[in-house]
Design a protein around this motif. Sequence first.
Motif, PDB file in Angstrom:
ATOM      1  N   GLY A 272       0.818  -1.205   0.000  1.00 42.82           N
ATOM      2  CA  GLY A 272       0.000   0.000   0.000  1.00 42.82           C
ATOM      3  C   GLY A 272       0.850   1.251   0.000  1.00 42.82           C
ATOM      4  N   VAL A 273       0.313   2.324  -0.580  1.00 42.68           N
ATOM      5  CA  VAL A 273       1.002   3.614  -0.627  1.00 42.68           C
ATOM      6  C   VAL A 273       0.021   4.702  -0.202  1.00 42.68           C
ATOM      7  N   SER A 274       0.466   5.561   0.702  1.00 45.69           N
ATOM      8  CA  SER A 274      -0.325   6.717   1.126  1.00 45.69           C
ATOM      9  C   SER A 274       0.285   7.975   0.524  1.00 45.69           C
ATOM     10  N   VAL A 275      -0.549   8.810  -0.090  1.00 43.13           N
ATOM     11  CA  VAL A 275      -0.060  10.053  -0.699  1.00 43.13           C
ATOM     12  C   VAL A 275      -0.994  11.198  -0.300  1.00 43.13           C
ATOM     13  N   PRO A 276      -0.444  12.383  -0.052  1.00 42.11           N
ATOM     14  CA  PRO A 276      -1.277  13.529   0.340  1.00 42.11           C
ATOM     15  C   PRO A 276      -2.259  13.927  -0.758  1.00 42.11           C
ATOM     16  N   ASP A 277      -3.374  14.515  -0.352  1.00 42.76           N
ATOM     17  CA  ASP A 277      -4.357  15.022  -1.315  1.00 42.76           C
ATOM     18  C   ASP A 277      -3.694  15.908  -2.359  1.00 42.76           C
TER      19      ASP A 277
END
Length: 363
Positions: A272-277
């Motif tokens: 999984g990868v989390s990226v800012p809006d």
Amino acid sequence: MVRNALGLSRFADDLPEVGEFVSLGEGDTPLVPLDKLARRLGVASLTAKLETVNPTGSYKDRVAAMSISLAKRRGQRGWVTTSSGNAGAAMAAYGARAGLPGFVCLVASAPKEKRLPLLPYPIGVAAVEGVGNRASGKSETGLFGHVRAAALRHDLYLATTAHAFNPDGMRGIDTLSYELAEQHPDATHVYVPTGGGGLLAAVSRGVLHRGMRARTIACQPTGCDPIARFLAGQLSEPAIDTCTSGISALQLPHPPDGLLAAELVRKCDGWGVSVPDEEILVAQRVLSEVEGVFVEPAAAAGLAALTADVHAGRVGGEDEPVLVLTGAGWKDLNRFAPDLARISPLGLDEVPAAIDAWHGGLD
């Protein structure tokens, strides 16, 4: 190989039995090369699965075609669903095609471009407060509970686009991966925008079923990233208290298919990868400015996540990733409203000077 566009029906042997499919021409979506972005990112190739060209502009048409076909076969009186916009439009269109009435519980904060297209259809609609942006897991779970109870009470097909509620209908999304296995069997990664986890689970299942080597990647905004954080070992379960992301369609703090999606991603050796809006919105601009592909913000989460993975060294020069572009750009236009000032009214005699000024700026 050139095939006739037969929608989901050509994969009938791999799907739940429906007898006859309700279809509006969904599926068989193109895989488009993004060569300029591939060079910019330094990967061997980059392609995009354009789910934006489905009849109502998103991959949810695959779920709707399957769900409404099942509702007809089972002789149910109609259908009911929850939606942040795309599922509602898809179910409304396919329900009308089949002559089945339906009711949509719509996230009240959904963009107007997702609310207005519901109005031409003969459906019931409620705009529900407390879900979507700034939503809590409790309110999200409560809405699902109300809709499930109503489906039982009135003999309606429960068309919510999650395996937890509609496992047979969600099988329609598997066909996305079946097509991808034909179009690009050597793909190394599939980047999937992820909210409730249903799309991610179905794409991963389809990849495994077709024996592809591709890893599937959960792409989530940092303000609502329970599945990505769970896959990274940061959470004991794929759930958070509150959503703070402004990216419509990816705002589920308690994703109903979170555990299923994580299990299937791990079987694909993915992550999984989390990226800012903000990075997702930049990726949306880049897709349109560099490759001419206009998608809604949620669909751009894949490019933002891939960019982060390239910078982190997770993806490199021999890789051939695929972006699943989930929804069309016209579905969420609010952020472009300030740019309307660039289109100023001119008199007829002023047109030549305007073109000349534009041309001069190209040098």
